[in-house]
Design a protein around this motif. Sequence first.
Motif, PDB file in Angstrom:
ATOM      1  N   VAL A   1       0.880   0.579 -10.943  1.00 36.66           N
ATOM      2  CA  VAL A   1       1.840   1.685 -10.936  1.00 36.66           C
ATOM      3  C   VAL A   1       1.192   2.937 -11.523  1.00 36.66           C
ATOM      4  O   VAL A   1       1.361   4.050 -11.004  1.00 36.66           O
ATOM      5  CB  VAL A   1       3.111   1.315 -11.723  1.00 36.66           C
ATOM      6  N   GLY A   2       0.429   2.759 -12.601  1.00 35.57           N
ATOM      7  CA  GLY A   2      -0.240   3.895 -13.221  1.00 35.57           C
ATOM      8  C   GLY A   2      -1.193   4.599 -12.267  1.00 35.57           C
ATOM      9  O   GLY A   2      -1.237   5.838 -12.224  1.00 35.57           O
ATOM     10  N   LYS A   3      -1.962   3.825 -11.512  1.00 37.30           N
ATOM     11  CA  LYS A   3      -2.905   4.417 -10.556  1.00 37.30           C
ATOM     12  C   LYS A   3      -2.161   5.152  -9.442  1.00 37.30           C
ATOM     13  O   LYS A   3      -2.594   6.224  -8.998  1.00 37.30           O
ATOM     14  CB  LYS A   3      -3.800   3.322  -9.967  1.00 37.30           C
ATOM     15  N   MET A   4      -1.051   4.588  -8.984  1.00 34.66           N
ATOM     16  CA  MET A   4      -0.257   5.260  -7.962  1.00 34.66           C
ATOM     17  C   MET A   4       0.282   6.591  -8.489  1.00 34.66           C
ATOM     18  O   MET A   4       0.233   7.618  -7.811  1.00 34.66           O
ATOM     19  CB  MET A   4       0.901   4.372  -7.515  1.00 34.66           C
ATOM     20  N   VAL A   5       0.778   6.567  -9.712  1.00 37.19           N
ATOM     21  CA  VAL A   5       1.321   7.782 -10.321  1.00 37.19           C
ATOM     22  C   VAL A   5       0.237   8.839 -10.464  1.00 37.19           C
ATOM     23  O   VAL A   5       0.455  10.031 -10.186  1.00 37.19           O
ATOM     24  CB  VAL A   5       1.963   7.472 -11.679  1.00 37.19           C
ATOM     25  N   GLU A   6      -0.959   8.440 -10.887  1.00 32.12           N
ATOM     26  CA  GLU A   6      -2.064   9.386 -11.040  1.00 32.12           C
ATOM     27  C   GLU A   6      -2.384  10.081  -9.718  1.00 32.12           C
ATOM     28  O   GLU A   6      -2.629  11.296  -9.690  1.00 32.12           O
ATOM     29  CB  GLU A   6      -3.313   8.667 -11.557  1.00 32.12           C
ATOM     30  N   ARG A   7      -2.392   9.321  -8.627  1.00 30.34           N
ATOM     31  CA  ARG A   7      -2.657   9.919  -7.318  1.00 30.34           C
ATOM     32  C   ARG A   7      -1.578  10.932  -6.954  1.00 30.34           C
ATOM     33  O   ARG A   7      -1.871  12.018  -6.442  1.00 30.34           O
ATOM     34  CB  ARG A   7      -2.736   8.832  -6.239  1.00 30.34           C
ATOM     35  N   LEU A   8      -0.327  10.561  -7.221  1.00 31.36           N
ATOM     36  CA  LEU A   8       0.775  11.455  -6.867  1.00 31.36           C
ATOM     37  C   LEU A   8       0.785  12.700  -7.744  1.00 31.36           C
ATOM     38  O   LEU A   8       1.044  13.805  -7.271  1.00 31.36           O
ATOM     39  CB  LEU A   8       2.109  10.716  -6.990  1.00 31.36           C
ATOM     40  N   GLN A   9       0.493  12.521  -9.025  1.00 30.55           N
ATOM     41  CA  GLN A   9       0.527  13.665  -9.939  1.00 30.55           C
ATOM     42  C   GLN A   9      -0.595  14.663  -9.660  1.00 30.55           C
ATOM     43  O   GLN A   9      -0.511  15.820 -10.083  1.00 30.55           O
ATOM     44  CB  GLN A   9       0.458  13.175 -11.387  1.00 30.55           C
ATOM     45  N   SER A  10      -1.629  14.228  -8.965  1.00 31.15           N
ATOM     46  CA  SER A  10      -2.728  15.139  -8.629  1.00 31.15           C
ATOM     47  C   SER A  10      -2.385  16.034  -7.436  1.00 31.15           C
ATOM     48  O   SER A  10      -3.105  17.000  -7.156  1.00 31.15           O
ATOM     49  CB  SER A  10      -3.995  14.335  -8.313  1.00 31.15           C
TER      50      SER A  10
ATOM     51  N   ASP B   1       0.840  -1.189   0.000  1.00 35.15           N
ATOM     52  CA  ASP B   1       0.000   0.000   0.000  1.00 35.15           C
ATOM     53  C   ASP B   1       0.881   1.248   0.000  1.00 35.15           C
ATOM     54  O   ASP B   1       1.686   1.446   0.910  1.00 35.15           O
ATOM     55  CB  ASP B   1      -0.890  -0.022   1.246  1.00 35.15           C
ATOM     56  N   PHE B   2       0.752   2.087  -1.018  1.00 32.45           N
ATOM     57  CA  PHE B   2       1.520   3.320  -1.113  1.00 32.45           C
ATOM     58  C   PHE B   2       0.684   4.543  -0.743  1.00 32.45           C
ATOM     59  O   PHE B   2       1.072   5.674  -1.040  1.00 32.45           O
ATOM     60  CB  PHE B   2       2.072   3.492  -2.533  1.00 32.45           C
ATOM     61  N   SER B   3      -0.450   4.338  -0.076  1.00 32.20           N
ATOM     62  CA  SER B   3      -1.314   5.460   0.284  1.00 32.20           C
ATOM     63  C   SER B   3      -0.671   6.376   1.325  1.00 32.20           C
ATOM     64  O   SER B   3      -1.164   7.482   1.562  1.00 32.20           O
ATOM     65  CB  SER B   3      -2.660   4.954   0.803  1.00 32.20           C
ATOM     66  N   PHE B   4       0.420   5.925   1.940  1.00 32.46           N
ATOM     67  CA  PHE B   4       1.120   6.783   2.906  1.00 32.46           C
ATOM     68  C   PHE B   4       1.702   8.027   2.242  1.00 32.46           C
ATOM     69  O   PHE B   4       2.043   8.994   2.922  1.00 32.46           O
ATOM     70  CB  PHE B   4       2.236   6.002   3.605  1.00 32.46           C
ATOM     71  N   LEU B   5       1.814   8.023   0.921  1.00 33.77           N
ATOM     72  CA  LEU B   5       2.362   9.178   0.198  1.00 33.77           C
ATOM     73  C   LEU B   5       1.278  10.242   0.035  1.00 33.77           C
ATOM     74  O   LEU B   5       0.823  10.555  -1.063  1.00 33.77           O
ATOM     75  CB  LEU B   5       2.895   8.744  -1.168  1.00 33.77           C
TER      76      LEU B   5
END
Length: 233
Positions: A165-174, A138-142
């Motif tokens: 990975v794409g979904k994680m990147v989308e969250r971070l890029q927002s 889980d990378f939601s800690f970011l």
Amino acid sequence: MPEIIFNGPEGRLEGRYVQKATEGKPMAMILHPLPQLGGNMNNPVTYQLYQTFLNRGFTVLRFNFRGVGKSQGTFDHGIGELSDAASALDWLQSFNPDAKQCWLAGHSFGAWIGMQLLMRRPEINGFISISPPANLHDFSFLAPCPSSGLIVHGDEDKIVDTDSVGKMVERLQSQKGIEITHKNISGANHFYSDHMDVLDKTVNDYLDERLAVPESQAAEAVPDPEEDDTQDA
């Protein structure tokens, strides 16, 4: 002093370290893949990242997590390994208190540990995350991610799927205030077999942008004394 032993939370930790003579030089720490699948500090991707930062004039440390190589302790499913990484960064900073920048780079399991450490250490200026295992952890800690960085993934990766990975990147890029660069390498698997040159170029192109240093001014390559290490898993 290329080969080092320093104290970690569960005993000795083994590393490889090159310190630049000039005060204020930037520093970087490199984290290796999952030990249970043979990951160690001599993993080809880990070694290449180490050399990349060396070639740019960084002081660089890579090390073995607990239970790997000469490092003491036993595998701790990420909890102890995060403590190892924090201790290693403390050690690195103790010898480089005036470093202008602090970067973190990791491959797979090492990327997961590195991004957790990123949340705890505001002095880290940038990160390079190679094949972060977003489908396994889980990378939601970011939230929010405190620093801009590069995320690289191979589209033939059978261990970490592209969608996660794409979904994680989308969250971070927002998120505001940071910039996350995402690069997919066509045909690359989890280990970047036959694609190490493309991975190297991808990382160097990103560092060219972030560091804004013309190629002609880049530091000369520093050969690593233990060349045989690249043959290890």
